[in-house]
Structures are given as C-alpha cells and as structure tokens.
Design a protein around this motif. Structure first.
Motif, PDB file in Angstrom:
ATOM      1  N   ALA A  82       0.612  -1.310  -0.085  1.00  0.00           N
ATOM      2  CA  ALA A  82      -0.019  -0.026   0.303  1.00  0.00           C
ATOM      3  C   ALA A  82       0.570   0.727  -0.270  1.00  0.00           C
ATOM      4  CB  ALA A  82      -1.289  -0.161   1.451  1.00  0.00           C
ATOM      5  N   TRP A 100      -8.014   5.529  -0.257  1.00  0.00           N
ATOM      6  CA  TRP A 100      -8.917   4.468  -1.232  1.00  0.00           C
ATOM      7  C   TRP A 100      -8.729   5.131  -2.791  1.00  0.00           C
ATOM      8  CZ3 TRP A 100      -7.325   0.001   0.769  1.00  0.00           C
ATOM      9  CH2 TRP A 100      -8.184  -0.664   2.415  1.00  0.00           C
ATOM     10  N   ILE A 103      -4.705   3.757  -3.432  1.00  0.00           N
ATOM     11  CA  ILE A 103      -4.841   2.871  -2.139  1.00  0.00           C
ATOM     12  C   ILE A 103      -4.776   1.654  -3.459  1.00  0.00           C
ATOM     13  CG2 ILE A 103      -4.400   0.765  -1.180  1.00  0.00           C
ATOM     14  CD1 ILE A 103      -3.823   2.285   1.249  1.00  0.00           C
ATOM     15  N   PRO A 106      -7.301  -4.127  -2.338  1.00  0.00           N
ATOM     16  CA  PRO A 106      -6.668  -4.477  -1.505  1.00  0.00           C
ATOM     17  C   PRO A 106      -7.213  -6.506  -2.125  1.00  0.00           C
ATOM     18  CG  PRO A 106      -7.360  -3.295   0.742  1.00  0.00           C
ATOM     19  CD  PRO A 106      -7.956  -3.346  -0.967  1.00  0.00           C
ATOM     20  N   TYR A 112      -2.035  -8.321  -1.261  1.00  0.00           N
ATOM     21  CA  TYR A 112      -2.151  -8.519  -0.533  1.00  0.00           C
ATOM     22  C   TYR A 112      -2.417 -10.182   0.360  1.00  0.00           C
ATOM     23  CZ  TYR A 112      -2.550  -3.870  -1.350  1.00  0.00           C
ATOM     24  OH  TYR A 112      -2.287  -1.959  -0.997  1.00  0.00           O
ATOM     25  N   GLY A 128      -5.611  -7.664   2.798  1.00  0.00           N
ATOM     26  CA  GLY A 128      -4.552  -6.501   2.642  1.00  0.00           C
ATOM     27  C   GLY A 128      -5.152  -6.040   4.289  1.00  0.00           C
ATOM     28  N   LEU A 131      -4.380  -2.430   7.264  1.00  0.00           N
ATOM     29  CA  LEU A 131      -3.908  -1.420   6.213  1.00  0.00           C
ATOM     30  C   LEU A 131      -4.224  -0.177   6.956  1.00  0.00           C
ATOM     31  CD1 LEU A 131      -4.854  -2.117   2.761  1.00  0.00           C
ATOM     32  CD2 LEU A 131      -2.132  -1.900   3.974  1.00  0.00           C
TER      33      LEU A 131
END
Length: 278
Positions: A82, A100, A103, A106, A112, A128, A131
């Motif tokens: 990330a 988001w 990134i 995920p 991930y 993910g 995070l």
C-alpha cells in the motif's frame, strides 16, 4: 465531566443485509469518486519538498492479547504494498488526498494477504488486513498540519485495552474499502507532500511542504469517560481538541476536532467501594 452519551445495544445484521449495504454504499462511493476525480491528488515527486511539518512513527509489531503474531507479520506485507501507492504523493492547493482512491482495492492479485481486521466487536482475518495502521498514522500526522480532514471514520468498538498508549483514545482513522475512506483537503496556497516508509521496526510518515511552518499544533483529550450502559455493556467516550501555537511557542487558540463513542469489548478497571468514598 460526563459527556451524556448513550450507545444503543448493537444489532446483529444478517449476512445478506450486510452484503447489500456494502454494495449500496460502495456504489455511492464510486459515484463520488467520479464527481471528485478532477481534484484528486495523483502526482508524485521523488525528492521531498523543502520544509518538514510533522513526522511520526508507529511500531510494526505489538503483542496483543489472544492475537497470533502471524496477523502482524502479514500486515507488514500489506503495508509495504500500500505504501508504494501513496509514498511521495503531492497535494497541490485545492486537491484532495483519498486513501482508497490511491491505494485501490486490496486483492490477492496485487499481492495482499490475510491480515487482522476488526469486525462487529472482534477481530478476524481478511485480504489486506492491517492497513488501518497506515490510515491511523496519516490522520494523526495531518492533525498537526494546516491541512483539513474532510472524511474520517472511527471503529464503533474499542476492542483492546490501552497498552503503552502514546496517543489519546479515538485519535486514529479506520479504513474499509471503498466507502470507509480517509480524505484530506489542501485548502492552503502551498504544496504538501506525504512521505511514508516501512522500516525493519516501524511504519514512518512525514508531511513536507513548500512553506515553512507558521504554527504548531498539540492534540489534547478532554471529557474522557467509561460508563455502563443500560443493556449491560460498557462504553467509552471522549473529545479531542487541537491547541494552536506560534513558532515561538506562544498559545494562540484552540479548536474542537471530534468526539468519540465506542462500545468496549473488555471490562474497564473499576474502583472499589473504598476508593469511591474518598
């Protein structure tokens, strides 16, 4: 001082209702992204801007009661992926940083892995997971800059007791894709740059700018309270304020940031009858 906040007993929703809710709010979020697309920050710079405004770091590994360490080792894998998407991002005047939007979702395809996520008052694993440590760090740092947080979410549950806490309760920002976002608006006339790295022991972050600091900020907690609810559980509440100082340390003013209310998933330390009489 009591905050006079009451929290209703949590309702357990069916898996179908939860899924439909995710689809509905996810659609609304993507429509918002389309609307705001022209003002989202997208450009990065390799070299840091000249003036450091604030820096902070948090440990990557921390022992938590009844939580296996593999959750945190996998969290480090997720953080490294990330961080690559946001490290060096420049926030020009008028632009919006979206956690988001930068990134993305995920997925296993992106590398991930399963990490710890908090859900309905307990912890579980999901792709993910972990995070939130990154969104927590960015939110806390931003409170010490002139940037404006326009969206932030807090867990409705306080799952773990305080353990070596260095920041006030409720000073983080949880994240859940895509509608549990962290958004930051640059309403200053200067560029800001976010630099985030994963070292051997820490997640480290820095906010840089093209303009030196005019003010310094201190986040303080007030009206902290733990109390029993009518339905038998416990809740926790507080308010966060930001004190503003000039470069020489002279107090200027303060401003209210936010209030927090969460259901506690552990029993608070209660004083005995002798202490109550003192």
């Amino acid at each position: 001082m009591s905050t006079n906040n009451n929290i209703a007993k949590p309702k357990r929703r069916s898996k179908l209702r939860a899924k439909m809710g995710m689809l509905y709010y996810g659609l609304l979020r993507k429509l918002l992204w389309i609307k705001l697309k022209p003002v989202f920050a997208v450009k990065k710079a390799d070299a840091a801007l000249p003036y450091l405004h604030f820096c902070h770091k948090t440990p990557l590994l921390r022992k938590l009661k009844d939580v296996d360490m593999w959750y945190q080792y996998n969290k480090i894998i997720n953080l490294k992926i990330a961080v690559k998407q946001i490290n060096g991002i420049v926030l020009h005047p008028g632009e919006i940083f979206s956690f988001w939007k930068l990134i993305g979702k995920p997925t296993k395809h992106k590398g991930y892995v399963n990490g710890m996520v908090l859900r309905n008052g307990t912890f579980t694993s999901a792709i993910g997971g972990g995070l939130c440590q990154l969104s927590n760090l960015i939110f806390w740092m931003t409170l010490h800059t002139p940037l404006t947080v326009t969206e932030r979410h807090r867990h409705g549950y306080d799952v773990f007791p305080d353990s070596n806490r260095t920041q006030p309760f409720g000073s983080g920002a949880t994240c859940f894709y895509p509608h549990g976002d962290l958004m930051i608006h640059n309403d200053t006339p200067y560029d800001f740059q976010l630099v985030v790295t994963v070292t051997d022991k820490y997640l480290e972050g820095k906010w840089y700018s093209t303009k030196a600091q005019d003010y310094r900020y201190k986040v303080t907690e007030r009206n902290h309270e733990m109390k029993g609810e009518y339905w038998g559980g416990y809740s926790r509440h507080n308010e966060l304020y930001r004190e503003i100082f000039d470069k020489n340390g002279n107090y200027i003013s303060e401003e209210f940031i936010l209030s927090n209310s969460a259901i506690m998933m552990y029993s608070p330390f209660l004083c005995d009858s002798a202490d109550k009489q003192r």
